[in-house]
Write a protein that holds these residues in place. Structure first.
Motif, PDB file in Angstrom:
ATOM      1  N   VAL A 145      68.805   3.361 108.155  1.00 49.83           N
ATOM      2  CA  VAL A 145      69.030   4.217 109.317  1.00 49.83           C
ATOM      3  C   VAL A 145      70.382   4.918 109.209  1.00 49.83           C
ATOM      4  CG1 VAL A 145      69.539   4.136 111.793  1.00 49.83           C
ATOM      5  CG2 VAL A 145      67.505   2.987 110.905  1.00 49.83           C
ATOM      6  N   GLN A 146      71.366   4.220 108.669  1.00 50.67           N
ATOM      7  CA  GLN A 146      72.704   4.780 108.543  1.00 50.67           C
ATOM      8  C   GLN A 146      72.848   5.705 107.329  1.00 50.67           C
ATOM      9  OE1 GLN A 146      74.883   4.268 110.986  1.00 50.67           O
ATOM     10  NE2 GLN A 146      73.364   2.943 111.989  1.00 50.67           N
ATOM     11  N   ASP A 147      72.116   5.388 106.248  1.00 52.25           N
ATOM     12  CA  ASP A 147      72.292   6.162 105.012  1.00 52.25           C
ATOM     13  C   ASP A 147      70.993   6.155 104.195  1.00 52.25           C
ATOM     14  OD1 ASP A 147      73.122   7.400 102.705  1.00 52.25           O
ATOM     15  OD2 ASP A 147      74.967   6.236 102.486  1.00 52.25           O
ATOM     16  N   PRO A 148      70.030   7.016 104.535  1.00 52.73           N
ATOM     17  CA  PRO A 148      68.742   7.053 103.824  1.00 52.73           C
ATOM     18  C   PRO A 148      68.879   7.329 102.334  1.00 52.73           C
ATOM     19  CG  PRO A 148      68.606   8.275 105.873  1.00 52.73           C
ATOM     20  CD  PRO A 148      70.051   7.960 105.668  1.00 52.73           C
ATOM     21  N   SER A 149      69.810   8.169 101.939  1.00 54.30           N
ATOM     22  CA  SER A 149      69.944   8.515 100.521  1.00 54.30           C
ATOM     23  C   SER A 149      70.396   7.309  99.696  1.00 54.30           C
ATOM     24  CB  SER A 149      70.933   9.666 100.339  1.00 54.30           C
ATOM     25  OG  SER A 149      72.216   9.315 100.802  1.00 54.30           O
ATOM     26  N   ARG A 150      71.247   6.504 100.262  1.00 54.60           N
ATOM     27  CA  ARG A 150      71.689   5.313  99.542  1.00 54.60           C
ATOM     28  C   ARG A 150      70.555   4.301  99.414  1.00 54.60           C
ATOM     29  NH1 ARG A 150      77.077   1.625 100.888  1.00 54.60           N
ATOM     30  NH2 ARG A 150      77.020   0.413  98.947  1.00 54.60           N
ATOM     31  N   ASP A 151      69.737   4.203 100.468  1.00 53.14           N
ATOM     32  CA  ASP A 151      68.577   3.320 100.410  1.00 53.14           C
ATOM     33  C   ASP A 151      67.625   3.767  99.316  1.00 53.14           C
ATOM     34  OD1 ASP A 151      66.741   1.223 101.833  1.00 53.14           O
ATOM     35  OD2 ASP A 151      65.490   3.017 101.620  1.00 53.14           O
ATOM     36  N   LYS A 152      67.432   5.078  99.186  1.00 48.28           N
ATOM     37  CA  LYS A 152      66.544   5.612  98.151  1.00 48.28           C
ATOM     38  C   LYS A 152      67.058   5.277  96.763  1.00 48.28           C
ATOM     39  CE  LYS A 152      63.163   7.946  96.408  1.00 48.28           C
ATOM     40  NZ  LYS A 152      61.781   7.381  96.427  1.00 48.28           N
TER      41      LYS A 152
END
Length: 224
Positions: A145-152
């Protein structure tokens, strides 16, 4: 009396909603508790001496305290499941790093971890692993929720190992050794999810890309 003391009241129906109905879930729960207490899981039949020793041990420890302890662990797991599902719904509703497709993927992941009748096929040790997997999933979603790109970026580390796992289901005619080695790899992938997305949860065994590569070579040698 045992059934009444060990069952989950119907007022807690939301905990197992989508898994089973009230009556059947409690029946499976009681079977699970008794099988764990007396160590008579499916396919494992103790000899008469072992069973008598277990009865004496249960009498010394107390049937009800142990049974309620196990029920508590099941309820803890179900509460974590609800927390994850609630968080997915909240994030999707607010559009915070959670579109409909990703929300569906995460809900499918929860269902994969706790499918209908899951109590029929897990041990207490595996139950505790499932709790860690759900907790790690919740932490992952909170961070996405805070950082979708990092999760990806983190997800990309997992994808190759998941693809291998999907390409290698346990064959129906697999011998015990084949099943063991494939299940070991499957557990390592699950633990690797924790290491990547929620390391503070801590893995149940040492795991890394290098260890997964080594285990995969072992899997391949058994299924050829």
């Amino acid at each position: 009396a045992v059934a009444k003391d060990f069952q989950i009241p119907s007022s807690y129906w939301a905990l197992y909603q989508g898994i089973d109905n009230h009556q059947d879930f409690n029946r499976r729960l009681i079977d699970f508790i008794m099988a764990e207490i007396f160590q008579v899981r499916k396919g494992v039949i103790p000899d008469s001496r072992e069973f008598e020793d277990k009865i004496l041990e249960v009498k010394a420890q107390g049937l009800y305290p142990r049974g309620r302890e196990i029920r508590g662990k099941v309820m803890e797991l179900l509460r974590e499941r609800c927390a994850v599902l609630d968080y997915i719904g909240e994030a999707e509703k607010k559009g915070r790093g959670m579109d409909a497709q990703k929300a569906r993927e995460f809900r499918d992941r929860v269902a994969q971890l706790l499918p209908p009748r899951f109590l029929d096929s897990v041990s207490l040790e595996e139950l505790e692993c499932l709790f860690r997997y759900l907790k790690a999933l919740r932490i992952r979603i909170e961070r996405r929720v805070q950082d979708p790109s990092r999760d990806k970026a983190k997800e990309n580390r997992i994808i190759p190992f998941l693809a291998r796992l999907e390409s290698c289901p346990v064959p129906e005619q697999a011998d015990p050794e084949q099943r063991r080695i494939i299940n070991e790899y499957r557990r390592m992938v699950e633990e690797f999810r924790i290491a990547v997305f929620a390391p503070e949860v801590r893995t149940g065994l040492p795991v890394s890309e290098k260890r997964l590569e080594s285990k995969w070579k072992e899997v391949i040698s058994y299924i050829k």
